[in-house]
Each structure stands twice: as structure tokens, then as C-alpha cells.
Design an enzyme around this catalytic site. Structure first.
Site, PDB file in Angstrom:
ATOM      1  N   CYS A 265     -17.931 -50.339 -75.490  1.00  0.00           N
ATOM      2  CA  CYS A 265     -16.991 -50.672 -76.570  1.00  0.00           C
ATOM      3  C   CYS A 265     -16.859 -49.445 -77.488  1.00  0.00           C
ATOM      4  O   CYS A 265     -17.852 -49.019 -78.087  1.00  0.00           O
ATOM      5  CB  CYS A 265     -17.493 -51.878 -77.347  1.00  0.00           C
ATOM      6  SG  CYS A 265     -17.989 -53.251 -76.272  1.00  0.00           S
TER       7      CYS A 265
ATOM      8  N   CYS B 143     -18.330 -49.256 -81.094  1.00  0.00           N
ATOM      9  CA  CYS B 143     -19.630 -49.849 -81.418  1.00  0.00           C
ATOM     10  C   CYS B 143     -20.802 -48.871 -81.490  1.00  0.00           C
ATOM     11  O   CYS B 143     -21.105 -48.164 -80.534  1.00  0.00           O
ATOM     12  CB  CYS B 143     -19.957 -50.951 -80.419  1.00  0.00           C
ATOM     13  SG  CYS B 143     -21.453 -51.860 -80.916  1.00  0.00           S
TER      14      CYS B 143
ATOM     15  N   CYS C  84     -25.729 -65.761 -88.913  1.00  0.00           N
ATOM     16  CA  CYS C  84     -25.258 -65.325 -87.596  1.00  0.00           C
ATOM     17  C   CYS C  84     -26.223 -64.295 -87.033  1.00  0.00           C
ATOM     18  O   CYS C  84     -26.478 -63.268 -87.645  1.00  0.00           O
ATOM     19  CB  CYS C  84     -23.849 -64.746 -87.725  1.00  0.00           C
ATOM     20  SG  CYS C  84     -23.218 -64.123 -86.157  1.00  0.00           S
TER      21      CYS C  84
ATOM     22  N   CYS D   5     -25.306 -69.506 -86.154  1.00  0.00           N
ATOM     23  CA  CYS D   5     -24.311 -68.890 -85.274  1.00  0.00           C
ATOM     24  C   CYS D   5     -25.012 -67.803 -84.473  1.00  0.00           C
ATOM     25  O   CYS D   5     -25.974 -67.201 -84.944  1.00  0.00           O
ATOM     26  CB  CYS D   5     -23.197 -68.291 -86.132  1.00  0.00           C
ATOM     27  SG  CYS D   5     -21.973 -67.358 -85.202  1.00  0.00           S
TER      28      CYS D   5
ATOM     29  N   CYS E  61     -15.946 -69.081 -82.850  1.00  0.00           N
ATOM     30  CA  CYS E  61     -15.608 -68.021 -83.798  1.00  0.00           C
ATOM     31  C   CYS E  61     -15.127 -66.834 -82.979  1.00  0.00           C
ATOM     32  O   CYS E  61     -15.893 -66.253 -82.202  1.00  0.00           O
ATOM     33  CB  CYS E  61     -16.858 -67.663 -84.603  1.00  0.00           C
ATOM     34  SG  CYS E  61     -16.649 -66.215 -85.657  1.00  0.00           S
TER      35      CYS E  61
ATOM     36  N   ARG F 136     -12.004 -65.111 -91.641  1.00  0.00           N
ATOM     37  CA  ARG F 136     -13.129 -64.427 -92.272  1.00  0.00           C
ATOM     38  C   ARG F 136     -12.788 -62.964 -92.555  1.00  0.00           C
ATOM     39  O   ARG F 136     -12.424 -62.222 -91.642  1.00  0.00           O
ATOM     40  CB  ARG F 136     -14.327 -64.494 -91.318  1.00  0.00           C
ATOM     41  CG  ARG F 136     -15.669 -64.382 -91.985  1.00  0.00           C
ATOM     42  CD  ARG F 136     -16.793 -64.470 -90.949  1.00  0.00           C
ATOM     43  NE  ARG F 136     -16.787 -65.681 -90.148  1.00  0.00           N
ATOM     44  CZ  ARG F 136     -17.371 -66.815 -90.498  1.00  0.00           C
ATOM     45  NH1 ARG F 136     -18.017 -66.913 -91.622  1.00  0.00           N
ATOM     46  NH2 ARG F 136     -17.321 -67.870 -89.710  1.00  0.00           N
TER      47      ARG F 136
END
Ligand code: SAM
Ligand code: DTB
Ligand code: SF4
Length: 334
Positions: free
Chosen positions: A58, A61, A98, A130, A190, A262
Site C-alpha cells: 500500500c 502506508c 479500534c 473494533c 466500517c 468519520r
């Protein structure tokens, strides 16, 4: 009552996205007031339970093993540390915790057993738990649900068309399959994305179309602004304009009226006035705590002062029901 639609076209979404900004905010704020408690903002806290060393590529990231980002790589945290962080977050007004892991996918090994124990322990604190652990099978999603998992975060990040430019080690379809597995296990979904990756406006619209055309809208849609990290291929991307954040949030709010949108990564670069615009445009949740997963976030006192100034109330846990109960959204769609 606002109609919940799953057949939004790109043209319709584009028209909304390009509405003159003040009209757009007004429309989004109106829909927000009709569908949600306008003065409430949910505080979620993030904890990275396993950091760095991820095999995926990614491009945004800091936790991908192939980029030299200086991230503090660590193996899975002890449960006690996670519970202590959850208690601290709860005392600060967070109703959701989370837990993130830098995994491509969950494997049925001891680390997953540990995550299951963490889920059970945080659930006992009466917080919405989460996880964001990468791809899941149906059986793994069910195991998480049985342990009391409330929500699962799994972002689409960008459009299907743009995906290969950002990630080559998995497909968009695999991402969507995990979302199906999460849904099937009756875990709250989510899923959102990042802006500022160098995508086009059409890509943003296409991603919003995919999200809003899912058989059920995600209960939560995070809108992240890229946090450019040195060592990643996107390190030199320019900062996104706050107006783009506002347009994304408002458009998501209008096409998915019951969803919690969010305001996620990128708040350290935003003033209180800019964040207030995002709340007006329909954002009703933030990540609070001095760190996101690995990058900085506004400090706790600054956020509390913002809540005070704007007259916002932190949302309590389980306002939309407990796991495996009928959610507000399901009730509306039934
Ligand atoms: N490995 C799992 C996965 O990819 O689903 C979970 C953790 S991953 C870090 C969770 C999400 O964080 C990503 O999907 C992405 O949307 C977001 N993210 C990661 N790095 C970011 C960055 N530099 N700026 C903004 N968002 C980022
Ligand atoms: C989401 O959409 N944003 C959060 C959460 N879900 C897991 C993560 C943001 C990560 C930003 C980069 C970092 O701190 O490593
Ligand atoms: Fe790994 Fe998730 Fe980062 Fe991609 S976003 S490199 S899957 S931790």
C-alpha cells in the site's frame, strides 16, 4: 424520513459533489439533522496491536515492510497493555476502541487467539470494540463476532479503477469479499477511504458509488486525508485542501444518511474552524488520542477544548444497539 438508496449513479454523486460549497454544506447539514443527533460526535481511540513489517505494498502506508519509514516495529502487544489503553480512552470519553494490526490477512494462529482475547476483554469494559486486521474469511469473522466484536474496519481506500496504482498485492474484489464476510457475521461495517493519494475527483466519486451501492450502507465511513510519510512512495504528495475533505464528507453524508461519517486521519493539519466545517458537513466521529496507528494526532486536551468550544457531546457506546442486534440502519431499511 430520508430515503435510503443503493442505486446512486456516478452522475448523481458527481452533481452533489460539485454543488457550490455553501449549498452543499447546507444540504448535508439538513440531512444530518434529520437523521442523527447533530450535537453528538463519537470519540474512537486507535491502538496498533501489531505494528510494521506488513507484506503488502500500500503506497501510503508507513507499516509496509518494503518501505524504510523508521516505524517502531513490534510484535503483538500483551492484552494487559491494550486493556489499560482502552480504560484510559474510556475515561477520556471514547466509546469505541479500534485495534489495528499490520497484517495482509488474519491467519488462524496464536496471534489471532490473542486478538480474540483482547476483543473479549475490551468488550467487558462496555466499549464498542473494533478491529482492523486485513482480510478475513467467513469463519474468522464469525469467531470475532462470537468474541463480542462490534465493528470491523476495512477500507476501500480509492476507486476500483485507481486501485492498482496504490496497491498491487491484493485486489479490490478481495477487499469487497471481506466486507461481505463481516456483514454475514452481523458485525457493523466500517469502510471508507483516503483522499490526497493523487486520485482524480472521478476516483473519489467512483469509491463513494461503490460504498453507497453495497447491499447495506456501511454503518461507518472514515474519510482520511493522506498523512504523507517519509520513505513511502506517496511521501511528497501535496496536502489535500480542506474543501476537498468537506466535499467528500458532505457527499458521503447525503448519499448515506444514516451512516456515521468519520473525520479520520489528517486532523493535525486542520484548524478548529476547518474541523468545524467538517462537522457541519456531516462528520460525526473522530479518532482521538495522541496517535493514530503510527502517526501523530491532535493531543487530547486540544480536542476536549474543541468539543467545549463547539458544544459537542461525546457519543455513548451502543447507541445503535449491541452486536448481533438489529441496528438503527437495518431497522430503517426493513
Ligand atoms: N492492515 C489492515 C488493512 O490494511 O486493512 C489494517 C491497518 S491499515 C493501517 C488501516 C487503514 O489505515 C488503511 O486502510 C488506510 O485507509 C489507513 N491509512 C494507512 N496509512 C495511512 C496514511 N499514511 N494516511 C492516511 N490513512 C492511512
Ligand atoms: C481509518 O480509516 N483510519 C485509521 C483507522 N481507520 C484504522 C487509521 C489511520 C492511519 C494513519 C496512518 C498511521 O497512523 O499509521
Ligand atoms: Fe499492511 Fe494495512 Fe499498511 Fe497495507 S494499509 S501495508 S495492509 S498495514
Amino acid at each position: 424520513m430520508t430515503e435510503i438508496r443503493h442505486d446512486w449513479t456516478k452522475e448523481e454523486i458527481s452533481e452533489i459533489y460539485h454543488t457550490p460549497i455553501l449549498d452543499l454544506i447546507f444540504r448535508a447539514a439538513t440531512i444530518h439533522r434529520e437523521n442523527q443527533d447533530y450535537g453528538e460526535v463519537q470519540i474512537s481511540s486507535l491502538i496498533s496491536v501489531k505494528t510494521g513489517g506488513c507484506p503488502e505494498d500500500c503506497a501510503y502506508c508507513p507499516q509496509a515492510a518494503r518501505y524504510q519509514t523508521g516505524v517502531n516495529v513490534h510484535a503483538i502487544l500483551p492484552k494487559e497493555e491494550v486493556v489499560a489503553a482502552a480504560q484510559k480512552a474510556k475515561a477520556g470519553g471514547a466509546s469505541r476502541l479500534c485495534m489495528g494490526a499490520a497484517w495482509r490477512e488474519v491467519r488462524d494462529n496464536r496471534d489471532f487467539d490473542k486478538v480474540i482475547d483482547m476483543v473479549k476483554a475490551v468488550n467487558e469494559l462496555d466499549m464498542e470494540v473494533c478491529c482492523t486486521l486485513g482480510m478475513l474469511t467467513e469463519a474468522q469473522a464469525q469467531r470475532l463476532a462470537d468474541a463480542g466484536l462490534y465493528a470491523y474496519n476495512h477500507n476501500l481506500d480509492t476507486s476500483e479503477e485507481d486501485y492498482k496504482r496504490i496497491i498491487t498485492t491484493r485486489t479490490y474484489d478481495e477487499r469487497l469479499q471481506t466486507l461481505e464476510h463481516v456483514r454475514k457475521a452481523k458485525i457493523s461495517v466500517c469502510s471508507g477511504g483516503i483522499i490526497g493519494l493523487g486520485e482524480t475527483v472521478e476516483d473519489r466519486i467512483s469509491m463513494l458509488k461503490t460504498l453507497s451501492n453495497l447491499p447495506k450502507h456501511p454503518e461507518s465511513v472514515p474519510v482520511n486525508a493522506l498523512v504523507p510519510v517519509k520513505g513511502t512512495p506517496l511521501a511528497d504528495q501535496p496536502r489535500v485542501s480542506v474543501w476537498d475533505m468537506v466535499r467528500m464528507i458532505a457527499t458521503a453524508r447525503i448519499i448515506m444518511p444514516k451512516t456515521v461519517v468519520r473525520l479520520s486521519a489528517g486532523r493535525t493539519e486542520m484548524s478548529v474552524v476547518e474541523q468545524a466545517m467538517c462537522f457541519m458537513a456531516g462528520a460525526s466521529s473522530i479518532f482521538a488520542g495522541e496517535k493514530l496507528l503510527t502517526t501523530p494526532n491532535p493531543d487530547f486536551d486540544t480536542d476536549m477544548a474543541m468539543f467545549q468550544l463547539l458544544g459537542l457531546k461525546p457519543r455513548e457506546a451502543f447507541k445503535n444497539g449491541r452486536p448481533n442486534q438489529v441496528t438503527e440502519q437495518q431497522a430503517v431499511e426493513a
